[in-house]
Design a protein around this motif. Structure first.
Motif, PDB file in Angstrom:
ATOM      1  N   VAL A   1       0.834  -1.201   0.000  1.00  0.00           N
ATOM      2  CA  VAL A   1       0.000   0.000   0.000  1.00  0.00           C
ATOM      3  C   VAL A   1       0.869   1.251   0.000  1.00  0.00           C
ATOM      4  CG1 VAL A   1      -0.305   0.420   2.497  1.00  0.00           C
ATOM      5  CG2 VAL A   1      -2.159   0.954   0.926  1.00  0.00           C
ATOM      6  N   PHE A   2       2.071   1.149   0.553  1.00  0.00           N
ATOM      7  CA  PHE A   2       2.973   2.298   0.527  1.00  0.00           C
ATOM      8  C   PHE A   2       3.479   2.548  -0.887  1.00  0.00           C
ATOM      9  CE2 PHE A   2       5.057   5.452   2.900  1.00  0.00           C
ATOM     10  CZ  PHE A   2       4.690   5.310   4.218  1.00  0.00           C
ATOM     11  N   TRP A   3       3.811   1.490  -1.594  1.00  0.00           N
ATOM     12  CA  TRP A   3       4.288   1.648  -2.958  1.00  0.00           C
ATOM     13  C   TRP A   3       3.181   2.135  -3.883  1.00  0.00           C
ATOM     14  CZ3 TRP A   3       9.071   1.088  -5.378  1.00  0.00           C
ATOM     15  CH2 TRP A   3      10.127   0.744  -4.519  1.00  0.00           C
ATOM     16  N   ASN A   4       1.958   1.794  -3.564  1.00  0.00           N
ATOM     17  CA  ASN A   4       0.812   2.208  -4.389  1.00  0.00           C
ATOM     18  C   ASN A   4      -0.145   3.039  -3.539  1.00  0.00           C
ATOM     19  OD1 ASN A   4       1.346   0.480  -6.945  1.00  0.00           O
ATOM     20  ND2 ASN A   4       1.509  -0.984  -5.261  1.00  0.00           N
TER      21      ASN A   4
ATOM     22  N   LYS B   1      -2.272  11.020  -2.898  1.00  0.00           N
ATOM     23  CA  LYS B   1      -1.541  11.579  -4.039  1.00  0.00           C
ATOM     24  C   LYS B   1      -1.047  13.002  -3.792  1.00  0.00           C
ATOM     25  CE  LYS B   1      -2.501   7.786  -6.218  1.00  0.00           C
ATOM     26  NZ  LYS B   1      -1.467   6.739  -6.371  1.00  0.00           N
ATOM     27  N   ALA B   2      -1.178  13.494  -2.576  1.00  0.00           N
ATOM     28  CA  ALA B   2      -0.712  14.843  -2.242  1.00  0.00           C
ATOM     29  C   ALA B   2       0.815  14.898  -2.273  1.00  0.00           C
ATOM     30  CB  ALA B   2      -1.222  15.236  -0.854  1.00  0.00           C
ATOM     31  N   PRO B   3       1.397  16.101  -2.357  1.00  0.00           N
ATOM     32  CA  PRO B   3       2.862  16.230  -2.328  1.00  0.00           C
ATOM     33  C   PRO B   3       3.465  15.595  -1.078  1.00  0.00           C
ATOM     34  CG  PRO B   3       1.856  18.289  -3.008  1.00  0.00           C
ATOM     35  CD  PRO B   3       0.733  17.402  -2.570  1.00  0.00           C
ATOM     36  N   ALA B   4       4.655  15.016  -1.227  1.00  0.00           N
ATOM     37  CA  ALA B   4       5.315  14.316  -0.128  1.00  0.00           C
ATOM     38  C   ALA B   4       6.735  14.833   0.061  1.00  0.00           C
ATOM     39  CB  ALA B   4       5.340  12.814  -0.397  1.00  0.00           C
ATOM     40  N   LEU B   5       7.240  14.657   1.290  1.00  0.00           N
ATOM     41  CA  LEU B   5       8.604  15.059   1.625  1.00  0.00           C
ATOM     42  C   LEU B   5       9.239  13.955   2.461  1.00  0.00           C
ATOM     43  CD1 LEU B   5      10.922  17.174   1.839  1.00  0.00           C
ATOM     44  CD2 LEU B   5       9.735  18.106   3.843  1.00  0.00           C
ATOM     45  N   PHE B   6      10.492  13.579   2.119  1.00  0.00           N
ATOM     46  CA  PHE B   6      11.209  12.536   2.848  1.00  0.00           C
ATOM     47  C   PHE B   6      12.505  13.089   3.427  1.00  0.00           C
ATOM     48  CE2 PHE B   6       8.377  10.107   0.257  1.00  0.00           C
ATOM     49  CZ  PHE B   6       8.207   8.877   0.869  1.00  0.00           C
ATOM     50  N   PHE B   7      12.740  12.798   4.718  1.00  0.00           N
ATOM     51  CA  PHE B   7      14.017  13.064   5.369  1.00  0.00           C
ATOM     52  C   PHE B   7      14.668  11.708   5.659  1.00  0.00           C
ATOM     53  CE2 PHE B   7      11.489  16.817   6.719  1.00  0.00           C
ATOM     54  CZ  PHE B   7      12.352  17.839   6.344  1.00  0.00           C
TER      55      PHE B   7
ATOM     56  N   TRP C   1       6.832   6.773  -6.749  1.00  0.00           N
ATOM     57  CA  TRP C   1       5.747   7.730  -6.506  1.00  0.00           C
ATOM     58  C   TRP C   1       5.729   8.812  -7.584  1.00  0.00           C
ATOM     59  CZ3 TRP C   1       4.932   9.187  -0.648  1.00  0.00           C
ATOM     60  CH2 TRP C   1       4.467   8.052   0.026  1.00  0.00           C
ATOM     61  N   GLN C   2       6.902   9.250  -7.977  1.00  0.00           N
ATOM     62  CA  GLN C   2       6.967  10.291  -9.007  1.00  0.00           C
ATOM     63  C   GLN C   2       6.392   9.804 -10.335  1.00  0.00           C
ATOM     64  OE1 GLN C   2      11.181  11.084  -8.534  1.00  0.00           O
ATOM     65  NE2 GLN C   2      10.780  13.096  -7.620  1.00  0.00           N
ATOM     66  N   THR C   3       6.567   8.514 -10.644  1.00  0.00           N
ATOM     67  CA  THR C   3       5.970   7.971 -11.879  1.00  0.00           C
ATOM     68  C   THR C   3       4.448   7.943 -11.792  1.00  0.00           C
ATOM     69  OG1 THR C   3       6.030   5.643 -11.137  1.00  0.00           O
ATOM     70  CG2 THR C   3       7.995   6.513 -12.257  1.00  0.00           C
ATOM     71  N   GLN C   4       3.910   8.004 -10.553  1.00  0.00           N
ATOM     72  CA  GLN C   4       2.462   8.037 -10.353  1.00  0.00           C
ATOM     73  C   GLN C   4       1.925   9.464 -10.326  1.00  0.00           C
ATOM     74  OE1 GLN C   4       1.425   5.778  -6.848  1.00  0.00           O
ATOM     75  NE2 GLN C   4       2.418   3.922  -7.556  1.00  0.00           N
ATOM     76  N   GLY C   5       2.804  10.424 -10.588  1.00  0.00           N
ATOM     77  CA  GLY C   5       2.378  11.814 -10.634  1.00  0.00           C
ATOM     78  C   GLY C   5       2.416  12.529  -9.301  1.00  0.00           C
TER      79      GLY C   5
ATOM     80  N   ASP D   1      16.616   1.926   4.745  1.00  0.00           N
ATOM     81  CA  ASP D   1      17.503   1.700   3.611  1.00  0.00           C
ATOM     82  C   ASP D   1      17.365   2.883   2.647  1.00  0.00           C
ATOM     83  OD1 ASP D   1      18.688   0.905   1.212  1.00  0.00           O
ATOM     84  OD2 ASP D   1      18.212  -1.203   1.555  1.00  0.00           O
ATOM     85  N   SER D   2      18.393   3.727   2.574  1.00  0.00           N
ATOM     86  CA  SER D   2      18.299   4.958   1.774  1.00  0.00           C
ATOM     87  C   SER D   2      18.064   4.660   0.290  1.00  0.00           C
ATOM     88  CB  SER D   2      19.563   5.809   1.951  1.00  0.00           C
ATOM     89  OG  SER D   2      20.726   5.096   1.566  1.00  0.00           O
ATOM     90  N   GLU D   3      18.651   3.582  -0.221  1.00  0.00           N
ATOM     91  CA  GLU D   3      18.438   3.245  -1.628  1.00  0.00           C
ATOM     92  C   GLU D   3      17.006   2.780  -1.866  1.00  0.00           C
ATOM     93  OE1 GLU D   3      20.460   4.014  -4.014  1.00  0.00           O
ATOM     94  OE2 GLU D   3      21.800   4.824  -2.469  1.00  0.00           O
ATOM     95  N   GLU D   4      16.429   2.111  -0.871  1.00  0.00           N
ATOM     96  CA  GLU D   4      15.034   1.688  -0.995  1.00  0.00           C
ATOM     97  C   GLU D   4      14.112   2.902  -0.946  1.00  0.00           C
ATOM     98  OE1 GLU D   4      12.505  -1.613  -1.700  1.00  0.00           O
ATOM     99  OE2 GLU D   4      14.684  -1.413  -1.658  1.00  0.00           O
ATOM    100  N   VAL D   5      14.469   3.891  -0.123  1.00  0.00           N
ATOM    101  CA  VAL D   5      13.696   5.139  -0.087  1.00  0.00           C
ATOM    102  C   VAL D   5      13.744   5.823  -1.448  1.00  0.00           C
ATOM    103  CG1 VAL D   5      13.496   7.441   0.933  1.00  0.00           C
ATOM    104  CG2 VAL D   5      14.012   5.484   2.395  1.00  0.00           C
ATOM    105  N   GLU D   6      14.915   5.838  -2.068  1.00  0.00           N
ATOM    106  CA  GLU D   6      15.057   6.440  -3.399  1.00  0.00           C
ATOM    107  C   GLU D   6      14.171   5.716  -4.422  1.00  0.00           C
ATOM    108  OE1 GLU D   6      16.424   9.115  -4.313  1.00  0.00           O
ATOM    109  OE2 GLU D   6      18.039   9.641  -2.929  1.00  0.00           O
ATOM    110  N   LYS D   7      14.141   4.392  -4.353  1.00  0.00           N
ATOM    111  CA  LYS D   7      13.289   3.625  -5.270  1.00  0.00           C
ATOM    112  C   LYS D   7      11.813   3.949  -5.035  1.00  0.00           C
ATOM    113  CE  LYS D   7      16.449  -0.330  -5.599  1.00  0.00           C
ATOM    114  NZ  LYS D   7      16.633  -1.775  -5.270  1.00  0.00           N
ATOM    115  N   LEU D   8      11.437   4.034  -3.756  1.00  0.00           N
ATOM    116  CA  LEU D   8      10.049   4.343  -3.423  1.00  0.00           C
ATOM    117  C   LEU D   8       9.648   5.718  -3.932  1.00  0.00           C
ATOM    118  CD1 LEU D   8       7.379   3.816  -1.870  1.00  0.00           C
ATOM    119  CD2 LEU D   8       8.500   4.754   0.174  1.00  0.00           C
ATOM    120  N   THR D   9      10.482   6.712  -3.676  1.00  0.00           N
ATOM    121  CA  THR D   9      10.144   8.078  -4.112  1.00  0.00           C
ATOM    122  C   THR D   9      10.115   8.176  -5.638  1.00  0.00           C
ATOM    123  OG1 THR D   9      12.479   8.743  -3.918  1.00  0.00           O
ATOM    124  CG2 THR D   9      11.055   9.140  -2.011  1.00  0.00           C
ATOM    125  N   GLY D  10      11.013   7.451  -6.294  1.00  0.00           N
ATOM    126  CA  GLY D  10      11.000   7.446  -7.752  1.00  0.00           C
ATOM    127  C   GLY D  10       9.724   6.829  -8.295  1.00  0.00           C
TER     128      GLY D  10
END
Length: 299
Positions: free
Chosen positions: A218-221, A225-231, A251-255, A240-249
């Motif tokens: 559910v996190f990946w999908n 859809k509101a704007p998000a911010l990650f620290f 989300w960006q493909t979902q608009g 896992d910082s690389e997993e966070v990068e994959k997740l945020t990427g």
């Protein structure tokens, strides 16, 4: 006794520090702030300070949903509450218990209770900003699970979420999470805790890992859809910082508009303390971009 009663006894024996049956009382002392205890884990702070910036006159005052990290101390969480209270938000603090994570069925039930509060007459018209830390992100995932399963019923709530912030999101494999929890909370027994945790997850896979997988999905999908911010940072044993990068990427493909602040070195759920200027500037810019206030927000 049943599984629930037996499990509660096991967890209270293994984790007495995090299973006291009581949440630590917050200690915010600010003139014009009133506290309302909604439940053992949920507290509402109403902001009537004259100094707070005027909010937009076209709707109700925005509400911050703050989900702290496990074992958070009142003084530490108060710092975040006061940042938002000074800006003019009301704040709803929703704390998590270790049982919500170790026995996710209870976490899912807790997610339903949070939804009931957000849909209550007191909050049903409020624009929402979500700010979660560490395991607080898991708790918010339980909320999102309910939303995703009954999307039409909760569409109005989803529309009220103007932004969501994740600080030190716990993300990665079950093995990584077990290692991280042991390193952060039980450093002297890290190896033992990791072994016991992985055995526990294998034995109770149906009641733990399967639920975690639902939360991850559910996190990946996300239905939000509101704007998000990650620290986040590279040396966090729980995130896992690389997993966070994959997740945020993804989300960006979902608009979804995604902002990120990544450090090479920092502390889990302690980025504000380690990098105060970076943290507050990034947070300030993000909140301003949401246009929740008629005047400029100042952090």
């Amino acid at each position: 006794m049943g599984w629930n009663g037996a499990f509660k006894k096991i967890i209270s024996f293994l984790f007495p520090r995090y299973f006291t049956g009581k949440m630590m009382a917050r200690s915010i002392v600010v003139s014009g702030i009133t506290a309302q205890k909604i439940s053992k884990c949920i507290t509402f702070y109403k902001n009537d300070t004259i100094a707070a910036p005027a909010v937009t006159q076209t709707g109700p005052k925005p509400l911050l949903l703050l989900l702290p990290w496990l074992g958070s101390r009142p003084r530490a969480v108060d710092k975040y509450c006061e940042i938002y209270l000074r800006t003019g938000f009301d704040v709803l603090v929703v704390e998590s218990e270790v049982t919500h994570f170790l026995w996710p069925r209870w976490g899912l039930d807790y997610g339903a209770k949070i939804l009931d509060v957000l849909q209550s007459q007191q909050f049903i018209s409020r624009p929402l900003l979500v700010h979660s830390f560490s395991i607080g992100g898991f708790t918010f995932a339980q909320v999102m699970l309910h939303i995703s399963r009954k999307s039409q019923q909760y569409q109005s709530l989803t529309n009220r979420i103007h932004g969501h912030i994740y600080d030190s999101l716990v993300v990665g494999s079950v093995e990584r999470m077990a290692t991280g929890v042991g390193r952060v909370f039980f450093p002297r027994l890290q190896g033992l805790f990791q072994g016991v945790s992985l055995l526990y997850f294998r034995v109770f896979k149906k009641y733990t890992v399967d639920y975690y997988n639902d939360s991850i999905n559910v996190f990946w999908n996300t239905p939000v859809k509101a704007p998000a911010l990650f620290f986040f940072c590279d040396n966090d044993p729980l995130s896992d910082s690389e997993e966070v990068e994959k997740l945020t990427g993804h989300w960006q493909t979902q608009g979804i508009s995604v902002g990120k602040k990544r450090w090479k070195e920092s502390i889990h759920a302690g980025h504000l303390r380690e990098h105060p200027e970076d943290y507050l500037t990034t947070l300030h810019n993000f909140v301003q971009s949401l246009n929740l206030f008629g005047l400029k927000a100042t952090f």
